[in-house]
Design an enzyme around this catalytic site. Sequence first.
Site, PDB file in Angstrom:
ATOM      1  N   LEU A   8       0.870  -1.207  -0.049  1.00  0.00           N
ATOM      2  CA  LEU A   8       0.069   0.061   0.089  1.00  0.00           C
ATOM      3  C   LEU A   8       0.835   1.087  -0.068  1.00  0.00           C
ATOM      4  O   LEU A   8       2.021   1.058   0.633  1.00  0.00           O
ATOM      5  CB  LEU A   8      -0.865   0.096   1.186  1.00  0.00           C
ATOM      6  CG  LEU A   8      -1.999  -1.023   1.246  1.00  0.00           C
ATOM      7  CD1 LEU A   8      -2.672  -0.722   2.821  1.00  0.00           C
ATOM      8  CD2 LEU A   8      -3.227  -0.653   0.251  1.00  0.00           C
ATOM      9  N   ASP A   9       0.642   2.153  -0.770  1.00  0.00           N
ATOM     10  CA  ASP A   9       1.228   3.530  -0.585  1.00  0.00           C
ATOM     11  C   ASP A   9       1.253   4.166   0.960  1.00  0.00           C
ATOM     12  O   ASP A   9       0.443   3.542   1.661  1.00  0.00           O
ATOM     13  CB  ASP A   9       0.416   4.760  -1.293  1.00  0.00           C
ATOM     14  CG  ASP A   9       0.634   4.350  -3.126  1.00  0.00           C
ATOM     15  OD1 ASP A   9       1.686   3.551  -3.390  1.00  0.00           O
ATOM     16  OD2 ASP A   9      -0.012   5.201  -3.658  1.00  0.00           O
ATOM     17  N   LYS A  10       2.302   4.857   1.268  1.00  0.00           N
ATOM     18  CA  LYS A  10       2.560   5.346   2.281  1.00  0.00           C
ATOM     19  C   LYS A  10       1.370   5.940   2.924  1.00  0.00           C
ATOM     20  O   LYS A  10       0.958   5.755   4.208  1.00  0.00           O
ATOM     21  CB  LYS A  10       3.785   6.431   2.449  1.00  0.00           C
ATOM     22  CG  LYS A  10       4.061   6.795   3.859  1.00  0.00           C
ATOM     23  CD  LYS A  10       5.157   8.128   3.835  1.00  0.00           C
ATOM     24  CE  LYS A  10       5.407   8.744   4.751  1.00  0.00           C
ATOM     25  NZ  LYS A  10       6.618   9.928   4.789  1.00  0.00           N
TER      26      LYS A  10
END
Length: 347
Positions: free
Chosen positions: A141-143
Site C-alpha cells: 500500500l502507498d505510504k
Amino acid sequence: MSRVQNLTIGPDEGDQRLDRWMKRRFPHLQQGGIEKMCRKGEVRVDGGRVKSNTRVEVGQSVRIPPLPDADEVDNRPRDMKKSDIELIQGCVIYKDDHVIALNKPAGLPTQGGSKQLRHVDGFAEALKFGYDEKPRLVHRLDKDTSGVLILARTRMAAKSLTEAFRHRNTEKIYWALVAGVPIPKLGSIKYGLVKQGGHGAKGDNERMKCVHPKDVDKTFGAKRALTNYTVLTSLADRTAWVAMTPVTGRTHQLRAHMAEIGHPIIGDGKYGTASVQDNPGDGWGAGMGEEIGRKLHLHARSLRIEHPETGKELWIKASLPPHMENSWSFFGWAENHAPDNPFDGLL
C-alpha cells in the site's frame, strides 16, 4: 558455541536464497553475520564457496560453522521502541496460523530503505507471535494510503498469496473522498499509466502520467490500467464518497485515474493541486478547507482472497483511519451506509 554442522536442504526448502534458508533454520542470525561467514568461506554448499544470495536446491548439503547460541545474540530489531511495538501490534485485525492482516495507518510506509526501519516490514519482528520467522509482505500500500494489508506467516502461505495477487485472484475495494461528483456515477477509467519524466522538488519523477488508451501501445514504458468506480453518496456537487476497485495494480493508479477525470482524491498534493493536475475538472482541487484534514483520503476498505491453507474465502474489512472518520462524521456519513460490495450486479 555449536559444532560444525552439515545440513541437507529439505523437500520444502528448495529454490530460495541461502541467507533466507539460514535465517529460517537459525532465526537468531543477523544478515551481516551470514554475509561474513560466506566471505570467509565458512559456509559452503556442496563443498563450494557461496554468496549469501546463492540459491539452494533440495538435496544440497550446506556446511554451517560453529554458531553462537541464541541467548548470546542481541536480536532485537534496531530502533524498535516499545511504542512502535504497541503501534504495529495494535494494527492487527486478523490472525491465524498462516495469515496476519493489518489496518495500516496512513503515513506508515509498507517498506523503506536500510537507513529507515520505521515501516511495516521493519516492524514485522513484533508480529511473530511465537513463530521463529517474521511474517512476509505479499502486497503493498502507498505510504499515505490506509487500510487492509496482508502478511504471510509461512513460506508456503507467502507463495500462495503472492500468486493470488499476481494473477488478480482478489477483490479489493477502496474508499475515497474526492473533489466534485464524478459523472457518470458508475463507470470505468481505462487510461494507461507511465512514469512522468523529470526531477525536482515537486517529485515529478515519482508521479505517474495518464495515457489515452489508444496511445498506450505506442508510448514507451506505458502500461494499461483499469479502475472501476461508483459514487456511494455526495454532498451537493462539492464532494463525493467513492468506492473503487482496481482491476489492474499499477503505481498510484487510483490517485492518478481520479485526478485525470477531474475528481482528485482529497488531500492528494501529488495529483490534486492546480500546478500538477492536467485536468482541473470543476476546479475544486484536492483541498477542502480547515474542516477537512489535509491527509490523503484513500482507504483500502476490504479484501477478499482465497485462504492459502483452507482454500475458503478470506474476507477482511478495515475501519476508517481517524482523519477520514472525522471527515465522514462532518458530512453525516457512516461506514455502515455502504454495502459490502457496491459493485455486485453493476459491472
